[in-house]
Design a protein around this motif. Structure first.
Motif, PDB file in Angstrom:
ATOM      1  N   PHE A 406       0.838  -1.197   0.000  1.00  0.00           N
ATOM      2  CA  PHE A 406       0.000   0.000   0.000  1.00  0.00           C
ATOM      3  C   PHE A 406       0.874   1.248   0.000  1.00  0.00           C
ATOM      4  O   PHE A 406       2.065   1.205   0.337  1.00  0.00           O
ATOM      5  CB  PHE A 406      -0.918   0.003   1.230  1.00  0.00           C
ATOM      6  CG  PHE A 406      -0.197  -0.135   2.544  1.00  0.00           C
ATOM      7  CD1 PHE A 406       0.147   0.983   3.294  1.00  0.00           C
ATOM      8  CD2 PHE A 406       0.164  -1.393   3.032  1.00  0.00           C
ATOM      9  CE1 PHE A 406       0.832   0.851   4.496  1.00  0.00           C
ATOM     10  CE2 PHE A 406       0.839  -1.531   4.231  1.00  0.00           C
ATOM     11  CZ  PHE A 406       1.177  -0.402   4.965  1.00  0.00           C
ATOM     12  N   GLY A 411      -2.623   5.303   1.774  1.00  0.00           N
ATOM     13  CA  GLY A 411      -3.297   4.037   2.033  1.00  0.00           C
ATOM     14  C   GLY A 411      -3.855   3.372   0.783  1.00  0.00           C
ATOM     15  O   GLY A 411      -4.567   2.366   0.884  1.00  0.00           O
ATOM     16  N   THR A 440      -9.258   2.186   0.349  1.00  0.00           N
ATOM     17  CA  THR A 440      -7.939   2.267   0.956  1.00  0.00           C
ATOM     18  C   THR A 440      -7.794   1.195   2.037  1.00  0.00           C
ATOM     19  O   THR A 440      -8.748   0.470   2.348  1.00  0.00           O
ATOM     20  CB  THR A 440      -7.707   3.649   1.586  1.00  0.00           C
ATOM     21  OG1 THR A 440      -8.598   3.787   2.709  1.00  0.00           O
ATOM     22  CG2 THR A 440      -7.964   4.772   0.579  1.00  0.00           C
ATOM     23  N   VAL A 441      -6.596   1.132   2.634  1.00  0.00           N
ATOM     24  CA  VAL A 441      -6.392   0.154   3.701  1.00  0.00           C
ATOM     25  C   VAL A 441      -7.297   0.441   4.891  1.00  0.00           C
ATOM     26  O   VAL A 441      -7.712  -0.489   5.598  1.00  0.00           O
ATOM     27  CB  VAL A 441      -4.916   0.092   4.130  1.00  0.00           C
ATOM     28  CG1 VAL A 441      -4.040  -0.381   2.981  1.00  0.00           C
ATOM     29  CG2 VAL A 441      -4.418   1.425   4.672  1.00  0.00           C
ATOM     30  N   ALA A 442      -7.623   1.707   5.108  1.00  0.00           N
ATOM     31  CA  ALA A 442      -8.561   2.032   6.192  1.00  0.00           C
ATOM     32  C   ALA A 442      -9.930   1.434   5.918  1.00  0.00           C
ATOM     33  O   ALA A 442     -10.618   0.961   6.834  1.00  0.00           O
ATOM     34  CB  ALA A 442      -8.666   3.548   6.355  1.00  0.00           C
ATOM     35  N   GLY A 466      -5.721  -4.871   6.862  1.00  0.00           N
ATOM     36  CA  GLY A 466      -6.046  -3.440   6.797  1.00  0.00           C
ATOM     37  C   GLY A 466      -5.704  -2.717   8.087  1.00  0.00           C
ATOM     38  O   GLY A 466      -5.176  -1.599   8.064  1.00  0.00           O
ATOM     39  N   ALA A 469      -1.922  -2.317   8.347  1.00  0.00           N
ATOM     40  CA  ALA A 469      -1.474  -1.240   7.457  1.00  0.00           C
ATOM     41  C   ALA A 469      -1.851   0.127   8.017  1.00  0.00           C
ATOM     42  O   ALA A 469      -1.074   1.088   7.953  1.00  0.00           O
ATOM     43  CB  ALA A 469      -2.082  -1.434   6.075  1.00  0.00           C
ATOM     44  N   GLN A 470      -3.040   0.203   8.585  1.00  0.00           N
ATOM     45  CA  GLN A 470      -3.499   1.460   9.188  1.00  0.00           C
ATOM     46  C   GLN A 470      -2.585   1.866  10.346  1.00  0.00           C
ATOM     47  O   GLN A 470      -2.246   3.050  10.510  1.00  0.00           O
ATOM     48  CB  GLN A 470      -4.937   1.267   9.672  1.00  0.00           C
ATOM     49  CG  GLN A 470      -5.731   2.546   9.872  1.00  0.00           C
ATOM     50  CD  GLN A 470      -7.183   2.248  10.185  1.00  0.00           C
ATOM     51  OE1 GLN A 470      -7.513   1.175  10.707  1.00  0.00           O
ATOM     52  NE2 GLN A 470      -8.061   3.174   9.862  1.00  0.00           N
ATOM     53  N   ILE A 473       0.527   3.442   8.836  1.00  0.00           N
ATOM     54  CA  ILE A 473       0.278   4.796   8.324  1.00  0.00           C
ATOM     55  C   ILE A 473       0.100   5.782   9.474  1.00  0.00           C
ATOM     56  O   ILE A 473       0.606   6.921   9.434  1.00  0.00           O
ATOM     57  CB  ILE A 473      -0.962   4.795   7.411  1.00  0.00           C
ATOM     58  CG1 ILE A 473      -0.661   4.022   6.121  1.00  0.00           C
ATOM     59  CG2 ILE A 473      -1.398   6.220   7.075  1.00  0.00           C
ATOM     60  CD1 ILE A 473      -1.870   3.827   5.221  1.00  0.00           C
TER      61      ILE A 473
END
Length: 579
Positions: A406, A411, A440-442, A466, A469-470, A473
């Motif tokens: 990502f 994201g 997005t990953v969110a 996700g 990843a969040q 970020i």
């Protein structure tokens, strides 16, 4: 005379389609549904117009047993149901786009008499052909490519001549470890052969990144596959005293055991020689250039399938790539028919969602891999997670080894890969759908997905990826990639902390070199064992406990930096020797 439709499209045209299978056959069938007055001619170079090419390895291995099922449509069925004039064994030798004619030869006849066909609209669905590099001995008996049902039948017939029920198993070589190559490895072993697979790349399954491919490699080796990577074939030699068998010499000088059968799965290339000669624009590797409506640079000429370049919607910036997959080819053929009849449908590109089964494992991916992102100089971050395929308290849960790529600030999802025994492809399908919806990953962290203990978890693997990843970020966790660990851990100010339980470490037999082991549940009471002011890299079995540990240590203010080992011990232990 052509009859105008109410929407301005012209009915009653003559459509000539070169090539059947996925793109050509779907275009022909859709065109007939749109226009009963059209004259539709489909020219196919072989005897089968629409066949289950993806099923051929499974017929060779015996999982599919009915040969008739391999023909999806026959010339007769297309003619009777759709009123399509199908000419099989008809090879197109030239195209004249100014005169709007196609010249072909019927290869079942003893003469080489040519026949010209006129067209109003020309659809190119020529597909790809297997690569046969000029390697000495490549045309020896017992060496086969797998492009069509005739190739499949030839392999089955050859297998029937081998002593598959004897004490000593015949040996087979599969040249190329792509999706079809590994399907053939599985199926040949199912038939009772010993198999060596040779791949010139340093890993199997090029669309996967090396640490994900390593999971498949490890399983193949455990099953007795002789796996040779990072080496290429130099020549094919006749076996001493057995002209039907072949000895493969590698570029390294190594000789493989004599092979009773060799499968050439070295990749494919677009079958576009006559198309380039007709002035239809092709890319540097021979793929036909089309616009978003599947039109070529020549009026009234369209193209679909394996032989075209399409938009890469993941990279954006009008980038193109060639993705030889049956699903997109079917949709492209249908879309061409729609656009001929004035519907102006845009093909948004291909996200390259792909899957393969290799023994009990399934490997799937979508979008771009890490190698592509590095090549294109696109900013990215990755997370590796290893959750269960369903609720852990319900029997039978299997690990889903999941990698998500990502953009580190926006994201945006660049791609995903997964390997495991259960539930792999449905997670990649979810990510593929999310990417097409520009989530997005969110958004992945918040997706509402089915949950019942036998089939899922309250936090699905997609949700977990996700969330991980969040966290990256949002700055809740910093990561060290497995490729970086050896260099990082050798620095004097770095401490590697393993928070697995002692029993887990004893079972695995080792720690990361130089690591100290403090189980997560003891970390708060034993934190003084970690020297102050150090940079701490934390690992566990799969990553979750290491994340908990990084949050504990980051909030203590005693350490200069705290990072999580991405993928944890499960990933690092497979690929530590590849750095």
């Amino acid at each position: 005379m052509a009859i105008p439709d109410t929407n301005g499209a012209r009915k009653g045209q003559k459509l000539v389609i070169i090539g059947g299978v996925a793109g050509g056959a779907s275009c022909a069938a859709r065109a007939r549904r749109l226009d009963e007055t059209a004259e539709i001619l489909l020219l196919q170079s072989g005897p089968d117009v629409s066949f289950a090419s993806c099923g051929m390895p499974y017929f060779i291995g015996g999982e599919i047993t009915d040969r008739n099922q391999m023909s999806v449509q026959t010339p007769g069925s297309l003619r009777s149901r759709f009123n399509i004039d199908v000419r099989v064994n008809t090879r197109v030798v030239s195209i004249n786009t100014e005169a709007k004619t196609v010249t072909a030869i019927n290869e079942t006849q003893s003469t080489t008499e040519k026949e010209d066909f006129t067209y109003d609209q020309l659809i190119l669905a020529v597909g790809s052909e297997p690569l046969k590099p000029p390697i000495p001995g490549i045309n020896r008996p017992g060496l086969f490519v797998l492009r069509n049902l005739q190739d499949m039948d030839s392999i089955v017939a050859w297998l029937q001549t081998l002593p598959l029920d004897g004490e000593e198993k015949p040996h087979a070589v599969v040249a190329g470890a792509g999706f079809v190559g590994l399907e053939m490895v599985e199926q040949l072993m199912r038939r009772g052969l010993d198999v060596t697979v040779v791949e010139m790349l340093p890993q199997v399954l090029g669309p996967l990144d090396v640490e994900m491919a390593a999971i498949v490699e490890e399983d193949m080796k455990k099953r007795g596959v002789n796996l040779v990577t990072g080496d290429a074939i130099q020549e094919f030699l006749p076996a001493e005293g057995d002209e039907r068998s072949t000895v493969v010499r590698l570029k390294s000088g190594k000789l493989l055991p004599s092979a009773a059968l060799t499968i050439l799965g070295m990749g494919v290339r677009p079958d576009t020689k006559i198309i380039r000669e007709a002035g239809i624009e092709c890319g540097p590797r021979g793929h036909i250039i089309v616009d978003d409506y599947m039109r070529t640079n020549v009026p009234d000429v369209w193209a679909a399938g394996d032989a075209i370049e399409v938009r890469n919607p993941v990279a954006g910036n009008d980038e193109k790539w060639a993705v030889p997959l049956a699903g997109p080819a079917n949709r492209q053929g249908r879309m061409i028919a729609d656009n001929i009849y004035g519907m102006n449908r845009k093909f948004k590109g291909t996200y390259a969602a792909s899957v393969v089964r290799v023994f009990d494992l399934v490997a799937a991916c979508v979008g771009m891999n890490e190698k592509m992102l590095v090549q294109k100089n696109l900013p990215f971050a990755c997370v590796h997670v290893h959750p269960g395929s369903h609720a852990g308290y319900f029997p039978g849960a299997k690990s889903v080894n999941f990698k998500l790529m990502f953009h580190p600030t926006t994201g945006k999802v660049w791609g995903a890969q997964a390997v495991g025994e259960d539930g792999v492809e449905k997670r990649i399908d979810v990510v593929s759908t999310a990417m097409q919806g520009q989530l997005t990953v969110a958004d992945l962290a918040e997706l509402e997905l089915c949950y019942a203990p036998p089939v899922g978890s309250a936090k699905d693997p997609v949700n977990i990826a996700g969330m991980a990843a969040q966290n990256v970020i949002d700055g809740f966790v910093e990561q060290v990639d497995w490729k970086e660990l050896k260099a990082v851990s050798s620095l004097p100010d770095v401490v590697v902390l393993d928070v697995r339980n002692i029993s887990e470490v004893e079972k695995d037999g080792k720690l990361i070199e130089g690591a100290i082991n403090i189980p997560l549940n003891d970390l708060r009471s034993r934190m003084n064992e970690i020297p102050d002011g150090k940079r701490v890299v934390v690992s566990c079995a799969s990553g979750q406990r290491a994340y908990y540990a990084t949050r504990i240590l980051k909030q203590s203010a005693r350490f200069s930096k705290v990072e999580n080992l991405s993928g944890a011990w499960k990933t690092y232990s497979l690929v530590q020797n590849r750095v």
